[in-house]
Enzyme design. Structure first.
Site, PDB file in Angstrom:
ATOM      1  N   ARG A 140       0.750  -1.260  -0.145  1.00 51.86           N
ATOM      2  CA  ARG A 140       0.201  -0.061  -0.117  1.00 51.86           C
ATOM      3  C   ARG A 140       0.913   1.136   0.008  1.00 51.86           C
ATOM      4  O   ARG A 140       1.784   1.526   0.777  1.00 51.86           O
ATOM      5  CB  ARG A 140      -1.048   0.002   1.208  1.00 51.86           C
ATOM      6  CG  ARG A 140      -1.813   1.279   1.356  1.00 51.86           C
ATOM      7  CD  ARG A 140      -2.940   1.420   0.476  1.00 51.86           C
ATOM      8  NE  ARG A 140      -3.456   2.311   0.620  1.00 51.86           N
ATOM      9  CZ  ARG A 140      -4.505   3.096  -0.199  1.00 51.86           C
ATOM     10  NH1 ARG A 140      -4.623   2.530  -1.210  1.00 51.86           N
ATOM     11  NH2 ARG A 140      -5.466   4.096   0.234  1.00 51.86           N
ATOM     12  N   GLY A 181      -9.404   1.288   5.721  1.00 54.33           N
ATOM     13  CA  GLY A 181     -10.655   1.017   5.382  1.00 54.33           C
ATOM     14  C   GLY A 181     -10.918  -0.370   4.567  1.00 54.33           C
ATOM     15  O   GLY A 181     -12.025  -1.057   4.834  1.00 54.33           O
ATOM     16  N   GLU A 227     -12.743 -23.204  26.636  1.00 54.80           N
ATOM     17  CA  GLU A 227     -11.886 -23.779  27.340  1.00 54.80           C
ATOM     18  C   GLU A 227     -11.368 -22.988  28.633  1.00 54.80           C
ATOM     19  O   GLU A 227     -10.221 -23.287  28.933  1.00 54.80           O
ATOM     20  CB  GLU A 227     -10.678 -24.596  26.590  1.00 54.80           C
ATOM     21  CG  GLU A 227     -11.427 -25.381  25.379  1.00 54.80           C
ATOM     22  CD  GLU A 227     -10.431 -26.442  24.703  1.00 54.80           C
ATOM     23  OE1 GLU A 227      -9.496 -26.777  25.286  1.00 54.80           O
ATOM     24  OE2 GLU A 227     -10.817 -26.603  23.406  1.00 54.80           O
ATOM     25  N   THR A 286     -12.523 -19.168  30.527  1.00 56.25           N
ATOM     26  CA  THR A 286     -12.307 -17.850  30.081  1.00 56.25           C
ATOM     27  C   THR A 286     -10.950 -17.269  30.492  1.00 56.25           C
ATOM     28  O   THR A 286     -10.289 -17.714  31.527  1.00 56.25           O
ATOM     29  CB  THR A 286     -13.525 -17.134  30.706  1.00 56.25           C
ATOM     30  OG1 THR A 286     -13.382 -17.250  32.139  1.00 56.25           O
ATOM     31  CG2 THR A 286     -14.874 -17.621  30.182  1.00 56.25           C
TER      32      THR A 286
HETATM   33  C1  LIG Z   1     -17.840 -21.712  20.022  1.00 60.99           C
HETATM   34  C2  LIG Z   1     -17.894 -22.643  21.385  1.00 60.99           C
HETATM   35  C3  LIG Z   1     -17.502 -24.124  21.446  1.00 60.99           C
HETATM   36  C4  LIG Z   1     -17.698 -24.497  22.754  1.00 60.99           C
HETATM   37  N1  LIG Z   1     -17.139 -25.891  22.900  1.00 60.99           N
HETATM   38  C5  LIG Z   1     -17.395 -26.548  23.849  1.00 60.99           C
HETATM   39  C6  LIG Z   1     -17.229 -27.837  23.795  1.00 60.99           C
HETATM   40  O1  LIG Z   1     -16.875 -28.797  22.917  1.00 60.99           O
HETATM   41  N2  LIG Z   1     -17.572 -28.597  25.158  1.00 60.99           N
HETATM   42  C7  LIG Z   1     -17.944 -27.868  26.165  1.00 60.99           C
HETATM   43  O2  LIG Z   1     -18.126 -28.633  27.074  1.00 60.99           O
HETATM   44  N3  LIG Z   1     -18.105 -26.513  26.067  1.00 60.99           N
HETATM   45  C8  LIG Z   1     -17.939 -25.647  24.869  1.00 60.99           C
HETATM   46  N4  LIG Z   1     -18.090 -24.508  25.032  1.00 60.99           N
HETATM   47  C9  LIG Z   1     -18.494 -23.814  26.050  1.00 60.99           C
HETATM   48  C10 LIG Z   1     -17.136 -22.979  26.518  1.00 60.99           C
HETATM   49  O3  LIG Z   1     -16.265 -23.996  27.289  1.00 60.99           O
HETATM   50  C11 LIG Z   1     -17.821 -21.878  27.694  1.00 60.99           C
HETATM   51  O4  LIG Z   1     -18.485 -21.133  26.869  1.00 60.99           O
HETATM   52  C12 LIG Z   1     -16.963 -21.354  28.715  1.00 60.99           C
HETATM   53  O5  LIG Z   1     -16.474 -22.356  29.644  1.00 60.99           O
HETATM   54  C13 LIG Z   1     -17.554 -20.033  29.460  1.00 60.99           C
HETATM   55  O6  LIG Z   1     -18.906 -20.569  29.921  1.00 60.99           O
HETATM   56  P1  LIG Z   1     -19.942 -19.584  29.334  1.00 60.99           P
HETATM   57  O7  LIG Z   1     -20.088 -19.213  28.097  1.00 60.99           O
HETATM   58  O8  LIG Z   1     -21.286 -20.150  30.135  1.00 60.99           O
HETATM   59  O9  LIG Z   1     -19.539 -18.092  30.420  1.00 60.99           O
HETATM   60  P2  LIG Z   1     -20.132 -17.805  31.852  1.00 60.99           P
HETATM   61  O10 LIG Z   1     -19.669 -19.029  32.887  1.00 60.99           O
HETATM   62  O11 LIG Z   1     -21.704 -17.465  31.852  1.00 60.99           O
HETATM   63  O12 LIG Z   1     -19.413 -16.577  32.174  1.00 60.99           O
HETATM   64  C14 LIG Z   1     -19.911 -15.367  31.771  1.00 60.99           C
HETATM   65  C15 LIG Z   1     -18.440 -14.201  32.357  1.00 60.99           C
HETATM   66  O13 LIG Z   1     -18.683 -14.248  33.647  1.00 60.99           O
HETATM   67  C16 LIG Z   1     -17.063 -14.622  33.821  1.00 60.99           C
HETATM   68  N5  LIG Z   1     -17.165 -15.389  35.365  1.00 60.99           N
HETATM   69  C17 LIG Z   1     -17.861 -16.552  35.512  1.00 60.99           C
HETATM   70  N6  LIG Z   1     -17.541 -16.966  36.739  1.00 60.99           N
HETATM   71  C18 LIG Z   1     -16.553 -16.300  37.276  1.00 60.99           C
HETATM   72  C19 LIG Z   1     -15.934 -16.363  38.407  1.00 60.99           C
HETATM   73  N7  LIG Z   1     -16.014 -16.877  39.432  1.00 60.99           N
HETATM   74  N8  LIG Z   1     -15.110 -15.155  38.699  1.00 60.99           N
HETATM   75  C20 LIG Z   1     -14.755 -14.249  37.537  1.00 60.99           C
HETATM   76  N9  LIG Z   1     -15.520 -13.974  36.622  1.00 60.99           N
HETATM   77  C21 LIG Z   1     -16.636 -15.100  36.262  1.00 60.99           C
HETATM   78  C22 LIG Z   1     -16.453 -15.418  33.045  1.00 60.99           C
HETATM   79  O14 LIG Z   1     -15.178 -15.363  32.683  1.00 60.99           O
HETATM   80  C23 LIG Z   1     -17.008 -14.695  31.690  1.00 60.99           C
HETATM   81  O15 LIG Z   1     -16.634 -13.397  31.394  1.00 60.99           O
HETATM   82  C24 LIG Z   1     -17.933 -23.785  23.514  1.00 60.99           C
HETATM   83  C25 LIG Z   1     -18.376 -22.296  23.437  1.00 60.99           C
HETATM   84  C26 LIG Z   1     -18.469 -21.834  22.314  1.00 60.99           C
HETATM   85  C27 LIG Z   1     -18.811 -20.408  22.272  1.00 60.99           C
END
Ligand SMILES: Cc1cc2nc3c(=O)[nH]c(=O)nc-3n(C[C@H](O)[C@H](O)[C@H](O)COP(=O)(O)OP(=O)(O)OC[C@H]3O[C@@H](n4cnc5c(N)ncnc54)[C@H](O)[C@@H]3O)c2cc1C
Length: 395
Positions: free
Chosen positions: A271, A343, A366, A368
């Site tokens: 670019r 852009g 796996e 957060t």
């Molecule tokens: C595309 C995709 C593929 C996936 N594949 C799989 C799979 O193959 N098998 C499987 O079993 N799961 C799977 N998951 C699930 C994934 O592992 C979860 O989304 C993840 O563990 C978080 O759980 P949650 O999304 O319910 O978030 P929540 O538990 O609702 O958390 C929401 C927010 O609160 C925060 N939080 C929660 N508890 C606490 C705490 N005690 N202290 C501080 N912060 C906290 C979290 O960090 C997050 O920011 C998948 C998810 C997606 C989106």
């Protein structure tokens, strides 16, 4: 200290790199747009031994080590992180627990068809009310006449519903412990079990060519012998499974971060503005330098954690560190890559726009970033400062 991968590890990296460049990268945009699971790519990866990379040869896997696996995952994700998660979830989440905790009979029956990658296996932990807090598991399993009867549902299960999925290992509540907490047990559920059904695929921000489903279990009956490992050990099994999975999600993140750097570099050289390539402006050079530094650190963290696992050393803290740092590196890299593209980077047709959408999930799946930071902090706080220092500097 030796930073050179072994010949075997390099073979896996180069095999994955060649295949990813020629067969996956040219199709990544279309796969993302059409949200189609790439059966032909997965079949070819199985033929090359990539879909069973770390799984035991005795059961049809490739018998590779964990470092080689992470090097290969990085290359696949660099071309398309959707294909990367399909491989990672199959090996780390689906098959690795079968290999680690299964009886010889279970391995023969369930691991063998999957270790080659011909069939896929999934791992079902997450539910509507059990995300980060697996103690909230509401799926139940009760023994009736020598059989488990499983009722409940799972959410977002990767590889949960493809045409080649053979089954899932589901975590179920099988009672209460003495301390009042739920007893969790891992149960092997073949896809063909009556009462086992699956929902449609989700509309997602990223990983759009990979398969995630809601799974439903209505009175699913399987023999008591389908308990994976000991009854009541489900919690510790999935914690160990996720430790290894976190390293691998780190590798997927490094691959995506490297792809962002690749795209940023080529655009910066091509670019022209103000009569010269934008790569000649120091503001752009500093962005490229920061991206390259962070990718280098993230890669080293992933490979160190993988190496520790291969050595049979504890690696939980390093796994969490690698996942958090690599996933956040990838997010920053995607952001800067779009910035360098200007852009054009905001247009859906550009690769960096796709990377920017795809990158977020690495901070969630796996475990957060919040939970991984807690794991890191807890491990620091429960050890003496001397122990921590020795471990961090001398491992
Ligand atoms: C595309 C995709 C593929 C996936 N594949 C799989 C799979 O193959 N098998 C499987 O079993 N799961 C799977 N998951 C699930 C994934 O592992 C979860 O989304 C993840 O563990 C978080 O759980 P949650 O999304 O319910 O978030 P929540 O538990 O609702 O958390 C929401 C927010 O609160 C925060 N939080 C929660 N508890 C606490 C705490 N005690 N202290 C501080 N912060 C906290 C979290 O960090 C997050 O920011 C998948 C998810 C997606 C989106």
């Amino acid at each position: 200290m030796n930073f050179d991968p072994t010949e075997g590890q390099l073979r896996w990296r180069d095999l994955a790199r060649d295949f990813a460049r020629t067969e996956i990268a040219p199709r990544a945009a279309q796969l993302d747009r059409e949200q189609k699971f790439p059966y032909d790519i997965v079949a070819e990866m199985a033929r090359l031994g990539l879909m069973g990379l770390t799984l035991p040869e005795e059961y049809g896997g490739s018998g590779g080590d964990f470092v080689g696996y992470n090097l290969a995952l990085e290359e696949i994700s660099r071309a398309d992180t959707s294909v990367g998660i399909t491989m990672e979830a199959h090996i780390s989440l689906g098959c690795a627990p079968l290999a680690a905790y299964g009886t010889p009979e279970q391995k023969e029956r369930y691991l063998a068809p999957c270790a080659s990658g011909e069939s896929l296996w999934a791992f079902g932990l997450t539910e509507e009310n059990a995300g980060t807090d697996a103690g909230g598991t509401e799926t139940t399993a009760e023994i009736e006449g020598g059989e488990w009867v499983v009722n409940g549902s799972k959410k977002w299960i990767t590889n949960g519903g493809t045409d080649i999925t053979a089954g899932v290992t589901a975590i179920a509540r099988t009672g209460l412990r003495e301390n009042g907490k739920p007893e969790l047990t891992a149960i092997i559920l073949p896809q063909s079990t009556p009462g086992f059904s699956r929902g449609p695929g989700y509309e997602k921000l990223g990983w759009r060519a990979s398969d995630q489903r809601q799974l439903y279990f209505e009175g699913c009956r399987v023999p008591e012998e389908n308990t994976l490992g000991e009854r009541g050990r489900g919690f510790s099994q999935f914690l160990q499974t996720l430790d290894a999975g976190r390293v691998a999600v780190g590798a997927l993140s490094v691959g995506l971060a490297q792809a962002c750097l690749d795209e940023a570099l080529s655009r910066a050289k091509e670019r022209h503005q103000f009569g010269r390539a934008i790569a000649e402006f120091q503001a752009i050079q500093f962005k490229l330098a920061d991206m390259a530094m962070e990718v280098e650190i993230a890669r080293n963290m992933v490979l160190k954690a993988a190496w520790m696992k291969d050595q049979g050393r504890p690696f939980g803290r390093e796994a969490s560190m690698a996942k958090v740092f690599a996933s956040e590196t990838a997010k920053r890299a995607a952001d800067q890559a779009v910035q360098i593209w200007g852009g054009e980077g905001f247009m859906e047709g550009s690769a960096v726009a796709r990377y920017w959408r795809q990158v977020k999930i690495n901070e969630i799946g796996e475990g957060t970033s919040e939970i991984n930071r807690q794991i890191i902090a807890r491990s620091l706080l429960t050890e003496s400062p001397e122990e921590v220092k020795t471990k961090l500097t001398a491992q």
